[in-house]
Design a protein around this motif. Structure first.
Motif, short mmCIF file in Angstrom:
data_model
loop_
_atom_site.label_atom_id
_atom_site.label_comp_id
_atom_site.label_asym_id
_atom_site.label_seq_id
_atom_site.Cartn_x
_atom_site.Cartn_y
_atom_site.Cartn_z
N SER A 153 0.68 -1.09 0.12
CA SER A 153 0.05 -0.10 -0.02
C SER A 153 0.84 1.28 -0.24
O SER A 153 0.48 2.39 -0.71
N SER A 154 1.96 1.10 0.81
CA SER A 154 2.90 2.26 0.74
C SER A 154 3.44 2.87 -0.61
O SER A 154 3.73 3.98 -0.77
N PHE A 155 3.52 2.09 -1.65
CA PHE A 155 4.08 2.51 -2.80
C PHE A 155 3.04 3.27 -3.54
O PHE A 155 3.34 3.80 -4.70
N LEU A 156 1.53 2.97 -3.18
CA LEU A 156 0.64 3.79 -3.74
C LEU A 156 0.33 5.24 -3.31
O LEU A 156 -0.04 6.09 -3.82
N VAL A 157 1.08 5.40 -2.11
CA VAL A 157 0.89 6.69 -1.55
C VAL A 157 1.92 7.79 -1.88
O VAL A 157 1.59 8.92 -2.11
N GLN A 158 3.13 7.29 -1.78
CA GLN A 158 4.36 8.14 -2.08
C GLN A 158 5.37 7.22 -3.02
O GLN A 158 5.73 6.10 -2.46
N SER A 159 5.87 7.89 -3.84
CA SER A 159 6.73 7.10 -4.57
C SER A 159 8.12 6.84 -3.93
O SER A 159 8.68 5.60 -4.32
N ASP A 160 8.55 7.76 -2.95
CA ASP A 160 9.97 7.28 -2.03
C ASP A 160 9.59 6.83 -0.97
O ASP A 160 10.61 6.15 -0.15
N LEU A 161 8.31 6.45 -0.40
CA LEU A 161 7.90 5.92 0.63
C LEU A 161 8.21 4.21 0.81
O LEU A 161 8.68 3.74 1.53
N GLY A 162 7.83 3.58 -0.44
CA GLY A 162 8.05 2.32 -0.56
C GLY A 162 9.39 1.77 -0.42
O GLY A 162 9.68 0.85 0.57
N PRO A 163 10.33 2.23 -1.04
CA PRO A 163 11.65 1.89 -1.07
C PRO A 163 12.29 1.85 0.14
O PRO A 163 12.97 1.30 0.84
N LEU A 164 11.81 3.12 0.97
CA LEU A 164 12.29 3.49 2.35
C LEU A 164 11.90 2.47 3.08
O LEU A 164 12.56 2.15 4.32
N LEU A 165 10.57 2.14 3.30
CA LEU A 165 9.91 1.08 4.26
C LEU A 165 10.73 -0.15 3.77
O LEU A 165 10.70 -1.02 4.87
N SER A 166 10.69 -0.65 2.47
CA SER A 166 11.41 -1.81 2.35
C SER A 166 12.70 -2.11 2.98
O SER A 166 13.11 -3.20 3.66
N LEU A 167 13.47 -0.96 3.12
CA LEU A 167 14.81 -1.05 3.62
C LEU A 167 14.74 -1.28 5.28
O LEU A 167 15.33 -1.92 5.79
N ALA A 168 13.81 -0.65 5.87
CA ALA A 168 13.55 -0.74 7.14
C ALA A 168 12.85 -1.93 7.52
O ALA A 168 13.66 -2.66 8.54
N MET A 169 12.06 -2.68 6.82
CA MET A 169 11.65 -3.82 6.84
C MET A 169 12.56 -5.13 6.89
O MET A 169 12.73 -6.01 7.62
N LEU A 170 13.61 -4.76 5.73
CA LEU A 170 14.71 -5.70 5.45
C LEU A 170 15.44 -5.93 6.84
O LEU A 170 15.76 -7.04 7.25
N LEU A 171 15.81 -4.71 7.31
CA LEU A 171 16.77 -4.60 8.44
C LEU A 171 16.27 -5.40 9.76
O LEU A 171 16.66 -5.97 10.46
N HIS A 172 14.77 -4.99 9.83
CA HIS A 172 14.13 -5.77 11.24
C HIS A 172 13.65 -7.15 11.06
O HIS A 172 13.41 -7.75 11.99
N ASN A 173 13.75 -7.58 9.69
CA ASN A 173 13.64 -9.06 9.54
C ASN A 173 14.51 -9.84 9.73
O ASN A 173 14.57 -11.03 10.21
N ILE A 174 15.85 -9.23 9.81
CA ILE A 174 17.07 -10.14 10.17
C ILE A 174 17.06 -10.69 11.67
O ILE A 174 17.14 -12.17 11.72
N PRO A 175 16.67 -9.85 12.57
CA PRO A 175 16.67 -10.47 13.87
C PRO A 175 15.49 -11.49 13.93
O PRO A 175 15.50 -12.17 14.87
N GLU A 176 14.49 -11.13 13.28
CA GLU A 176 13.30 -11.96 13.37
C GLU A 176 13.64 -13.50 12.97
O GLU A 176 13.55 -14.52 13.56
N GLY A 177 14.53 -13.15 11.82
CA GLY A 177 15.11 -14.69 11.14
C GLY A 177 15.80 -15.35 12.12
O GLY A 177 15.76 -16.68 12.44
N LEU A 178 16.67 -14.81 12.88
CA LEU A 178 17.55 -15.22 13.87
C LEU A 178 16.96 -16.06 15.01
O LEU A 178 17.13 -16.67 15.64
N ALA A 179 15.64 -15.05 15.26
CA ALA A 179 14.92 -15.62 16.75
C ALA A 179 14.22 -17.01 16.21
O ALA A 179 14.36 -18.04 17.08
#
Length: 236
Positions: free
Chosen positions: A118-144
């Motif tokens: 949904s974020s890609f539909l709101v602002q063109s630059d919001l999607g990639p930024l949110l993608s990076l944030a999710m990528l980083l916080h998914n790492i400790p979840e995978g480790l968990a």
């Protein structure tokens, strides 16, 4: 239609690679009871932070108290149902912990994917930024998820494979979020509370007791406190 598939690819990359990197990182951790007990405690503390500061507050905001409570109860009932069934197939408590935690993380990743799409539909630059944030916080979840598998002496290939799989719902959610647009807040609230309920039950019934069984000292308790603090640092 091309944009839709690009957004979906973002979702799969963020989910699968993020959690997969966490699984890969687990292979380089020292395999001693004290260290693994500490890391299981770290996992419990980190997941407890996600439940109390991320999943449940967002669920309350989006859907209110009653849908959130319903989601929590349904999540706990699912864990009890799965636990009662897989206990006949595996007497390894660490594998069971990892499987249950993997289910809760996968459920958690789906609404995150919806938000990403949904974020890609709101602002063109919001999607990639949110993608990076999710990528980083998914790492400790995978480790968990990977740590109980490592304690249970699963093969490195299986550890990485399982952590890759729990990231798939992020891609599915991203596709639906981009295709349908803004999804019902009530539905997202239920998903978040459902994931929160499963995690809360697993932390108290599986992760903490197993960490104490592995090593009876203070290692797991210290790990849990540090895991909670790390969650604060990563998200804020």
């Amino acid at each position: 239609m091309l944009d839709l598939w690009i957004i979906t690819a973002y979702g799969f990359f963020v989910g699968v690679i993020g959690t997969g990197l966490g699984g890969l990182a687990s292979l380089f951790i020292w395999n001693t009871d004290r260290v693994l007990s500490f890391l299981l405690g770290l996992t419990g503390g980190f997941m407890l932070f996600i439940v109390t500061f991320h999943l449940l507050p967002e669920s309350f905001i989006l859907g209110g108290y009653y849908p959130s409570i319903i989601g929590i109860v349904c999540g706990i009932l699912l864990v009890i149902y799965v636990e009662s069934n897989i206990s006949l197939k595996s007497d390894n408590p660490f594998f069971k912990s990892s499987l249950l935690l993997g289910i809760s993380i996968a459920v958690h990743n789906f609404p995150e994917g919806l938000a990403l799409g949904s974020s890609f539909l709101v602002q063109s630059d919001l999607g990639p930024l949110l993608s990076l944030a999710m990528l980083l916080h998914n790492i400790p979840e995978g480790l968990a998820m990977a740590l109980p598998l490592k304690v249970g002496k699963k093969s490195p290939l299986r550890i990485v494979l399982y952590t890759l799989l729990i990231g798939i719902p992020t891609g599915i959610g991203a596709f639906l979020g981009a295709y349908i647009g803004m999804i019902s807040n009530m539905f997202i609230s239920l998903c978040l509370a459902f994931a929160g309920g499963t995690m809360l039950y697993i932390i108290t019934d599986e992760i903490i007791p197993n960490a104490k069984t592995l090593h009876t000292g203070r290692a797991s308790s210290i790990g849990m406190v540090l895991g909670f603090i790390i969650g604060i640092l990563l998200y804020y």
